[in-house]
Each structure stands twice: as C-alpha cells, then as structure tokens.
Design a protein around this motif. Structure first.
Motif, PDB file in Angstrom:
ATOM      1  N   ILE A   1       0.224  75.582  -4.428  1.00 11.70           N
ATOM      2  CA  ILE A   1      -0.053  74.163  -4.727  1.00 11.70           C
ATOM      3  C   ILE A   1       1.179  73.317  -4.419  1.00 11.70           C
ATOM      4  O   ILE A   1       1.121  72.325  -3.688  1.00 11.70           O
ATOM      5  CB  ILE A   1      -0.457  73.996  -6.215  1.00 11.70           C
ATOM      6  N   PHE A   2       2.345  73.741  -4.955  1.00 10.01           N
ATOM      7  CA  PHE A   2       3.544  72.911  -4.794  1.00 10.01           C
ATOM      8  C   PHE A   2       4.097  73.005  -3.374  1.00 10.01           C
ATOM      9  O   PHE A   2       4.775  72.087  -2.916  1.00 10.01           O
ATOM     10  CB  PHE A   2       4.594  73.274  -5.838  1.00 10.01           C
TER      11      PHE A   2
ATOM     12  N   THR B   1       2.174  70.410  -1.675  1.00  7.25           N
ATOM     13  CA  THR B   1       2.684  69.121  -2.163  1.00  7.25           C
ATOM     14  C   THR B   1       3.987  68.766  -1.465  1.00  7.25           C
ATOM     15  O   THR B   1       4.166  67.630  -0.999  1.00  7.25           O
ATOM     16  CB  THR B   1       2.934  69.200  -3.683  1.00  7.25           C
TER      17      THR B   1
ATOM     18  N   ILE C   1       4.809  65.545   0.832  1.00  6.56           N
ATOM     19  CA  ILE C   1       5.878  64.595   0.521  1.00  6.56           C
ATOM     20  C   ILE C   1       6.819  64.455   1.713  1.00  6.56           C
ATOM     21  O   ILE C   1       7.220  63.351   2.085  1.00  6.56           O
ATOM     22  CB  ILE C   1       6.649  65.050  -0.741  1.00  6.56           C
TER      23      ILE C   1
ATOM     24  N   ILE D   1       5.072  62.315   4.303  1.00  2.03           N
ATOM     25  CA  ILE D   1       5.036  60.904   3.901  1.00  2.03           C
ATOM     26  C   ILE D   1       6.407  60.270   4.123  1.00  2.03           C
ATOM     27  O   ILE D   1       6.522  59.161   4.660  1.00  2.03           O
ATOM     28  CB  ILE D   1       4.600  60.786   2.421  1.00  2.03           C
TER      29      ILE D   1
ATOM     30  N   PHE E   1      11.553  71.030  -2.093  1.00  2.00           N
ATOM     31  CA  PHE E   1      10.330  71.676  -2.586  1.00  2.00           C
ATOM     32  C   PHE E   1      10.078  72.988  -1.850  1.00  2.00           C
ATOM     33  O   PHE E   1       9.772  74.017  -2.456  1.00  2.00           O
ATOM     34  CB  PHE E   1       9.123  70.747  -2.364  1.00  2.00           C
TER      35      PHE E   1
ATOM     36  N   VAL F   1      12.471  75.649  -3.010  1.00  2.00           N
ATOM     37  CA  VAL F   1      12.179  76.100  -4.374  1.00  2.00           C
ATOM     38  C   VAL F   1      10.924  76.974  -4.368  1.00  2.00           C
ATOM     39  O   VAL F   1      10.857  77.990  -5.062  1.00  2.00           O
ATOM     40  CB  VAL F   1      12.030  74.890  -5.316  1.00  2.00           C
TER      41      VAL F   1
ATOM     42  N   TRP G   1      10.300  81.015  -5.378  1.00  2.00           N
ATOM     43  CA  TRP G   1       9.419  81.283  -6.519  1.00  2.00           C
ATOM     44  C   TRP G   1       8.716  82.632  -6.358  1.00  2.00           C
ATOM     45  O   TRP G   1       8.338  83.023  -5.261  1.00  2.00           O
ATOM     46  CB  TRP G   1       8.400  80.155  -6.626  1.00  2.00           C
TER      47      TRP G   1
ATOM     48  N   LEU H   1      -2.640  76.028 -14.002  1.00  2.00           N
ATOM     49  CA  LEU H   1      -2.862  75.784 -12.570  1.00  2.00           C
ATOM     50  C   LEU H   1      -3.467  74.404 -12.359  1.00  2.00           C
ATOM     51  O   LEU H   1      -3.124  73.705 -11.398  1.00  2.00           O
ATOM     52  CB  LEU H   1      -3.783  76.849 -11.984  1.00  2.00           C
TER      53      LEU H   1
ATOM     54  N   ASP I   1      -0.722  72.051 -12.615  1.00  2.00           N
ATOM     55  CA  ASP I   1       0.055  72.050 -11.367  1.00  2.00           C
ATOM     56  C   ASP I   1      -0.622  71.197 -10.304  1.00  2.00           C
ATOM     57  O   ASP I   1       0.033  70.408  -9.614  1.00  2.00           O
ATOM     58  CB  ASP I   1       0.206  73.479 -10.840  1.00  2.00           C
ATOM     59  N   ALA I   2      -1.953  71.378 -10.181  1.00  2.00           N
ATOM     60  CA  ALA I   2      -2.680  70.639  -9.144  1.00  2.00           C
ATOM     61  C   ALA I   2      -2.607  69.139  -9.429  1.00  2.00           C
ATOM     62  O   ALA I   2      -2.365  68.334  -8.520  1.00  2.00           O
ATOM     63  CB  ALA I   2      -4.132  71.108  -9.095  1.00  2.00           C
TER      64      ALA I   2
ATOM     65  N   LEU J   1      -0.298  67.577 -11.145  1.00  2.00           N
ATOM     66  CA  LEU J   1       1.083  67.138 -10.916  1.00  2.00           C
ATOM     67  C   LEU J   1       1.339  66.965  -9.425  1.00  2.00           C
ATOM     68  O   LEU J   1       1.972  65.980  -8.999  1.00  2.00           O
ATOM     69  CB  LEU J   1       2.046  68.176 -11.507  1.00  2.00           C
ATOM     70  N   GLY J   2       0.796  67.894  -8.623  1.00  2.00           N
ATOM     71  CA  GLY J   2       0.955  67.787  -7.169  1.00  2.00           C
ATOM     72  C   GLY J   2       0.327  66.508  -6.645  1.00  2.00           C
ATOM     73  O   GLY J   2       0.945  65.782  -5.856  1.00  2.00           O
TER      74      GLY J   2
ATOM     75  N   LEU K   1       2.387  63.534  -7.620  1.00  2.00           N
ATOM     76  CA  LEU K   1       3.608  63.422  -6.812  1.00  2.00           C
ATOM     77  C   LEU K   1       3.313  62.780  -5.466  1.00  2.00           C
ATOM     78  O   LEU K   1       4.046  61.907  -4.998  1.00  2.00           O
ATOM     79  CB  LEU K   1       4.225  64.809  -6.611  1.00  2.00           C
ATOM     80  N   ILE K   2       2.209  63.227  -4.832  1.00  2.00           N
ATOM     81  CA  ILE K   2       1.869  62.668  -3.518  1.00  2.00           C
ATOM     82  C   ILE K   2       1.528  61.184  -3.670  1.00  2.00           C
ATOM     83  O   ILE K   2       1.975  60.344  -2.873  1.00  2.00           O
ATOM     84  CB  ILE K   2       0.701  63.465  -2.906  1.00  2.00           C
TER      85      ILE K   2
ATOM     86  N   THR L   1       9.187  65.351  -9.993  1.00  2.00           N
ATOM     87  CA  THR L   1       9.636  66.462  -9.147  1.00  2.00           C
ATOM     88  C   THR L   1      10.389  67.483  -9.990  1.00  2.00           C
ATOM     89  O   THR L   1      10.173  68.692  -9.853  1.00  2.00           O
ATOM     90  CB  THR L   1      10.554  65.938  -8.028  1.00  2.00           C
TER      91      THR L   1
ATOM     92  N   ALA M   1       7.992  69.544 -11.770  1.00  2.00           N
ATOM     93  CA  ALA M   1       7.359  70.542 -10.898  1.00  2.00           C
ATOM     94  C   ALA M   1       8.303  71.717 -10.654  1.00  2.00           C
ATOM     95  O   ALA M   1       7.873  72.876 -10.617  1.00  2.00           O
ATOM     96  CB  ALA M   1       6.972  69.896  -9.567  1.00  2.00           C
ATOM     97  N   TRP M   2       9.603  71.414 -10.522  1.00  2.00           N
ATOM     98  CA  TRP M   2      10.549  72.501 -10.254  1.00  2.00           C
ATOM     99  C   TRP M   2      10.758  73.358 -11.493  1.00  2.00           C
ATOM    100  O   TRP M   2      11.082  74.544 -11.372  1.00  2.00           O
ATOM    101  CB  TRP M   2      11.860  71.920  -9.708  1.00  2.00           C
TER     102      TRP M   2
ATOM    103  N   ARG N   1       8.272  74.060 -13.437  1.00  2.00           N
ATOM    104  CA  ARG N   1       7.085  74.918 -13.317  1.00  2.00           C
ATOM    105  C   ARG N   1       7.318  76.034 -12.306  1.00  2.00           C
ATOM    106  O   ARG N   1       6.747  77.108 -12.412  1.00  2.00           O
ATOM    107  CB  ARG N   1       5.864  74.072 -12.882  1.00  2.00           C
ATOM    108  N   LEU N   2       8.139  75.784 -11.299  1.00  2.00           N
ATOM    109  CA  LEU N   2       8.436  76.808 -10.292  1.00  2.00           C
ATOM    110  C   LEU N   2       9.646  77.651 -10.709  1.00  2.00           C
ATOM    111  O   LEU N   2      10.325  78.230  -9.877  1.00  2.00           O
ATOM    112  CB  LEU N   2       8.699  76.146  -8.936  1.00  2.00           C
ATOM    113  N   SER N   3       9.913  77.711 -11.990  1.00  2.00           N
ATOM    114  CA  SER N   3      11.029  78.458 -12.600  1.00  2.00           C
ATOM    115  C   SER N   3      12.361  78.208 -11.898  1.00  2.00           C
ATOM    116  O   SER N   3      13.077  79.141 -11.571  1.00  2.00           O
ATOM    117  CB  SER N   3      10.722  79.958 -12.702  1.00  2.00           C
TER     118      SER N   3
END
Lengths: 96, 313
Positions: free
Chosen positions: A6-7, A10, A14, A17, A44, A47, A51, B6, B9-10, B12-13, B16-17, B43, B46-47, B49-51
């Motif tokens: 997902i990220f 994203t 980004i 854009i 991103f 990262v 992950w 999840l 996460d979606a 949040l994604g 962000l966009i 952001t 989100a990071w 969340r990505l540990s």
C-alpha cells in the motif's frame, strides 16, 4: 495486499505528483514544495524496501540512508529558499 | 482486507496522495505550506506504520517542522509578490500529465514485480551490532558502519549555511513581526522542556529510536523560539561563535576518524572497547553543530557589522 505494498504505491504516487508539480508549476515556492514531495516519495520507497512483515525487524541500512536524505533535503531547501528571497529582493528593487 | 490496520494503511495512503495534490493546487500560499506540514506529519505516521520510528522522528522534526518554519519565513519575506505570475498553457500541463502518468505506471510495474522479502543488510547489521558500541541498529549504521556518509551529511549542512550566508549578504530582511507577551511566556516555559527533550533524544539514540539528528533538530527548535520571541538577537560579535558551532561537529568527527586511522586501523573502525565513548563524543558535538546550523539556516542572513540600511544608502 500488505502495508508495504500500500505505502509503496502511495510513495510512487507522491513522487509522480511531485515530479508533475516541479515540471508544471511556475511559482518558485510551489516548485520547491513539489521537489520536496519528490524527495518524500523517494524516502517512502526506501522505507518500504526496508520493511518486513511484522514479526521480522526492518532493515536499518535504508533507514539511515533516508535520515541522511532528509538532512540533505533541508540543506537544499534552505539554499533554494534563500535564492528565492534574494531573487524577490532584486526584482522588488528594480521596480522602484 | 479483514485486518483493520490494513484499512487504516489504505486510508492513510489515500489521504497522503490527496494532501500531496492539495499542496500543488490550493491557491493560497499560506494554506499550501500548512497543507505541506500536515502532509509531512501524516508521512511520519505512515513511516511509523512501516516500523521506521527513527526516520519518522527525523521527518517530523526536520523535514516538516524546520522546513515548514523556513517556508513560512520565506513566504513572509516575499508576500508582496503576485501569487501566480504566468499561467502555463493547458497543452503543456496535459503533456506533462501524460508523461508523469507513464513514469508512474512504469515505476509501479517495476515495484509490483519486485519481491518485498529480499534479505537486505539486516542480518549483517545484527551480526556486528555487538562490536559497534551501541545497541540501536540505526544509530550503529549511522555512526559506525556507514559513518563516512554521516560525516559527509554534516559537510552538506555546512555547505548549505555557507551558501545561505553568501546569498543573503547585504539584503534587507522583512521586519519580523513583533510577538506578544503571551508568546514570550510560552517560550520561557517551553525552552527548558525542549532542551531536555533534545538531550534525551540524543542520549536514547544509543539503544532506542532517536539520535544526533533528531536531538539536533529539537535543539534547533530552541534556537528558532529564541529568535522568534526576540529573547536572542544575533550580534556581529557572535559570528566567530556561530562559525565554531558550524565546524565543531565536522572537526571532531574527522579528527576521531584520523586518530583511529593513525592507530593502524581503517578510518571509522573504532576499537570496540572505546566505541561507545567515541560514538557518544561524536554524536554530542555533531548534535551541537546540527542545532546551530539549522537555527542559522532559519535566521538566514549573517549578522553584519554595519546595519544594512547604511550600506544601501
């Protein structure tokens, strides 16, 4: 579907854009922001590359690279903004 | 999609966009910067969340907080300029949109085809962490395994402040808005707390998320508060101290590397017995350098001997 997936998408969105903004925007301040969006998108991707699905720990090397990138980006931003201020002063003076 | 995290996460994604698009399309430039700050904080979330809590801290403090302050200051300076000088023709916009869409599709295909399960360098880091002198892997990478990168990063900061001082030499700054008594009271209350937080972030970096850059950014916030509230005004006499602050981190970092190299080892190959001490020493001085440099980047113009109004007359 996972958090990384997902990220990752994203981050790509980004980055794209930001790229579009940097190409199309005419205002200097907005263009700098667009380039910053690009850099966040790049961060991103690193990262996400670091992950791993939760029980496993993330790879610390890309994390260190992103922290380095953030510091380099604030340096570049500060110089770009100083140039914008200088440019504005010069243009403003020539009007008088 | 049963996992609620999840779905989070979606969402949040998507947020962000949407924020990234909003930053580019919103007309008001103040709103643009505020949206960018919100985008940066999202952001960071989100990071987390990505540990990657270290990266999230750095992004929130430096990439969002300080960058936002810098941009607001610049906006204050250029507020007289028209918001949108020359509009770009629709054809150019659509051509670039198509081009960027192709870039996105290409990158997305490459990303989907790449496995997210590659082993990476985590095992090597885990194997050697005991010899590094610190227990936190990101700090070990930054200050030991890839210390040369970090040294160069501090050099980049030094190059930035030199460039900013040269660019801004002799230009008149927009007069800073006078901040009221309430703000000064807040600064007096907040300053000691931020100093403690910054030092804690530096110290905790040895075994938990944190470190020189996050701590330095928190301490730079002290400088920003002092400058904004007028509690500290840069004087020309303070220039040597500022310059010493800028180069202190690089000087100590490079000297340690050369000292280690003179003992028959490679540069940055700290002897394991002293690694923790050396890393703490380097981190301490680098933190001071980062804090001084970031605050100076925010202040911009070098404090000059002659008032600007006299040189321009």
């Amino acid at each position: 579907m996972s958090s990384g997936m997902i990220f990752g998408l994203t981050g790509l969105a980004i980055f794209t854009i930001g790229l579009f903004g940097a190409l199309v925007m005419v205002e200097p301040l907005r263009r700098v922001l667009a380039l910053k969006l690009c850099s966040v998108g790049g961060g991103f991707m690193l990262v996400v590359a670091a992950w791993r699905a939760p029980p496993e720990v993330a790879d610390p090397v890309p994390h260190a690279l992103v922290i380095t990138g953030i510091v380099v980006m604030i340096s570049a931003t500060a110089v770009a903004l100083a140039l914008i201020r200088r440019l504005h002063t010069l243009e403003h003076d020539s009007d008088d | 999609m049963a996992d609620p995290l999840l779905i989070f996460d979606a969402l949040l994604g998507v947020a962000l966009i949407a924020l990234a698009i909003a930053v580019l399309v919103v007309r008001d430039r103040f709103a643009m910067i505020v949206l960018f700050i919100i985008f940066g904080l999202m952001t960071a979330l989100a990071w987390v969340r990505l540990s990657a809590p270290d990266v999230a801290l750095a992004e929130a403090a430096i990439g969002t907080g300080l960058a936002g302050a810098l941009m607001l200051k610049t906006l204050h300076h250029i507020r007289a300029a028209p918001a949108a000088p020359v509009p770009v023709s629709v054809g150019v916009v659509f051509a670039n949109m198509g081009f960027c869409a192709m870039v996105f599709v290409g990158l997305a295909i490459a990303f989907m085809a790449t496995s997210l399960e590659a082993p990476g360098l985590a095992p090597q880091v885990a194997q050697n962490i005991d010899a590094s002198g610190v227990a936190h892997p990101v700090t070990a990478v930054l200050l030991n395994f890839r210390a040369y990168d970090t040294l160069m990063e501090v050099v980049v900061l030094l190059a930035a402040i030199i460039a900013v001082w040269m660019i801004e030499r002799g230009i008149e700054q927009a007069p800073a808005r006078h901040l009221g008594e309430i703000y000064r009271g807040f600064a007096r209350l907040a300053l000691p707390a931020i100093v403690v937080i910054g030092t804690y972030l530096l110290w905790v970096g040895a075994y938990a998320p944190g470190g020189a850059f996050q701590g330095g950014a928190a301490l730079a916030a002290v400088g920003l508060l002092l400058l904004l509230s007028g509690l500290y005004r840069p004087q020309p006499a303070h220039r040597p101290i500022a310059r010493l602050g800028f180069v202190l981190g690089i000087a100590v970092f490079a000297s340690v590397a050369l000292l280690v190299a003179s003992g028959g080892r490679l540069p940055f190959e700290y002897p394991p017995a002293h690694a923790k001490t050396l890393i703490l020493l380097i981190e301490g001085v680098v933190t001071i350098s980062i804090a001084v440099t970031l605050a100076a980047l925010f202040h911009g113009r070098e404090p000059e001997a002659i008032p600007v109004s006299e040189t321009r007359a």
